[in-house]
Scaffold this motif. Sequence first.
Motif, PDB file in Angstrom:
ATOM      1  N   PHE A 112      38.811  48.043  50.981  1.00 42.80           N
ATOM      2  CA  PHE A 112      38.344  48.755  49.808  1.00 42.80           C
ATOM      3  C   PHE A 112      37.846  50.109  50.284  1.00 42.80           C
ATOM      4  O   PHE A 112      37.136  50.213  51.281  1.00 42.80           O
ATOM      5  CB  PHE A 112      37.240  47.977  49.097  1.00 42.80           C
ATOM      6  N   TYR A 144      35.593  53.970  44.698  1.00 45.45           N
ATOM      7  CA  TYR A 144      35.531  53.532  43.316  1.00 45.45           C
ATOM      8  C   TYR A 144      35.251  54.743  42.440  1.00 45.45           C
ATOM      9  O   TYR A 144      34.400  55.557  42.777  1.00 45.45           O
ATOM     10  CB  TYR A 144      34.393  52.510  43.119  1.00 45.45           C
ATOM     11  N   CYS A 163      30.208  56.049  44.909  1.00 51.25           N
ATOM     12  CA  CYS A 163      31.367  56.082  44.023  1.00 51.25           C
ATOM     13  C   CYS A 163      31.432  57.439  43.356  1.00 51.25           C
ATOM     14  O   CYS A 163      30.603  58.304  43.610  1.00 51.25           O
ATOM     15  CB  CYS A 163      31.268  54.977  42.965  1.00 51.25           C
ATOM     16  N   TRP A 214      36.732  51.383  35.396  1.00 53.37           N
ATOM     17  CA  TRP A 214      36.530  51.574  36.833  1.00 53.37           C
ATOM     18  C   TRP A 214      37.878  51.407  37.511  1.00 53.37           C
ATOM     19  O   TRP A 214      38.656  50.531  37.143  1.00 53.37           O
ATOM     20  CB  TRP A 214      35.580  50.523  37.402  1.00 53.37           C
ATOM     21  N   THR A 235      39.534  50.880  41.410  1.00 58.00           N
ATOM     22  CA  THR A 235      39.267  50.566  42.806  1.00 58.00           C
ATOM     23  C   THR A 235      40.389  51.156  43.652  1.00 58.00           C
ATOM     24  O   THR A 235      41.559  50.976  43.336  1.00 58.00           O
ATOM     25  CB  THR A 235      39.231  49.035  43.004  1.00 58.00           C
ATOM     26  N   ILE A 273      28.699  48.814  48.172  1.00 57.60           N
ATOM     27  CA  ILE A 273      29.391  47.807  47.367  1.00 57.60           C
ATOM     28  C   ILE A 273      29.587  46.590  48.269  1.00 57.60           C
ATOM     29  O   ILE A 273      30.087  46.705  49.378  1.00 57.60           O
ATOM     30  CB  ILE A 273      30.767  48.328  46.885  1.00 57.60           C
ATOM     31  N   TRP A 282      30.761  43.329  46.970  1.00 57.64           N
ATOM     32  CA  TRP A 282      31.645  42.285  46.454  1.00 57.64           C
ATOM     33  C   TRP A 282      32.639  42.905  45.494  1.00 57.64           C
ATOM     34  O   TRP A 282      32.287  43.760  44.687  1.00 57.64           O
ATOM     35  CB  TRP A 282      30.822  41.228  45.719  1.00 57.64           C
ATOM     36  N   ASN A 283      33.872  42.491  45.575  1.00 59.31           N
ATOM     37  CA  ASN A 283      34.917  42.896  44.648  1.00 59.31           C
ATOM     38  C   ASN A 283      35.588  41.640  44.141  1.00 59.31           C
ATOM     39  O   ASN A 283      35.909  40.755  44.934  1.00 59.31           O
ATOM     40  CB  ASN A 283      35.966  43.767  45.363  1.00 59.31           C
ATOM     41  N   GLU A 284      35.772  41.560  42.849  1.00 60.03           N
ATOM     42  CA  GLU A 284      36.359  40.350  42.278  1.00 60.03           C
ATOM     43  C   GLU A 284      37.373  40.727  41.206  1.00 60.03           C
ATOM     44  O   GLU A 284      37.125  41.610  40.390  1.00 60.03           O
ATOM     45  CB  GLU A 284      35.259  39.499  41.664  1.00 60.03           C
TER      46      GLU A 284
END
Length: 178
Positions: free
Chosen positions: A8, A11, A55, A73, A75, A139, A141-143
């Motif tokens: 990642f 953002y 971001c 948003w 990513t 950041i 966590w990304n889900e």
Amino acid sequence: LLMSHGNFFWYDLVSQDPAASRAFLTRLFGWVSSEATMPDGTPYTSFSSGGHLICGLMPLTPDNNYDQGRAYWVTYLHVDRLFSTVTRAERHGGQIISEVKPVPDLGSYQVLRDPDGGLIALVEARASVLSPGFQWNSIIWNELMCRNSARCADFYRAVTGWVHAPGEADLNYDFFTQ
């Protein structure tokens, strides 16, 4: 932190009302904002915390209206080679929704949708930006929530090299590691 393929990267919040979004994020999280202008004249806000970038924020324009006029948003995932990764993404059900766009002093990116409609941007950054002292954000966590997790898992495995690591059976989560 040296970035590798599939990490990642960044953002951006794309907003119909950037001033209200900026005020909301700075009040809510205590982030520090910094205003700039992109080469095409579009205003751009960067947020940081503790001296580390978090971001960005930009206005919704006809050129970045990827979600039917709603704020969203996006990513950004770092890739080693943009063209070949986008080609692989298309072969695995991804849909290109923007041209390759340059980012001055950084590299270039392209926006696409995954097979379930999720919005992602793939970024090929020059090595000089990713120096050994380079640090990004907080950041943690990304889900992705999607309708067809098996298809999305295959897509992200092919595009990023992520390895599937199923979570707790009673939680019905799927995890990926690099």
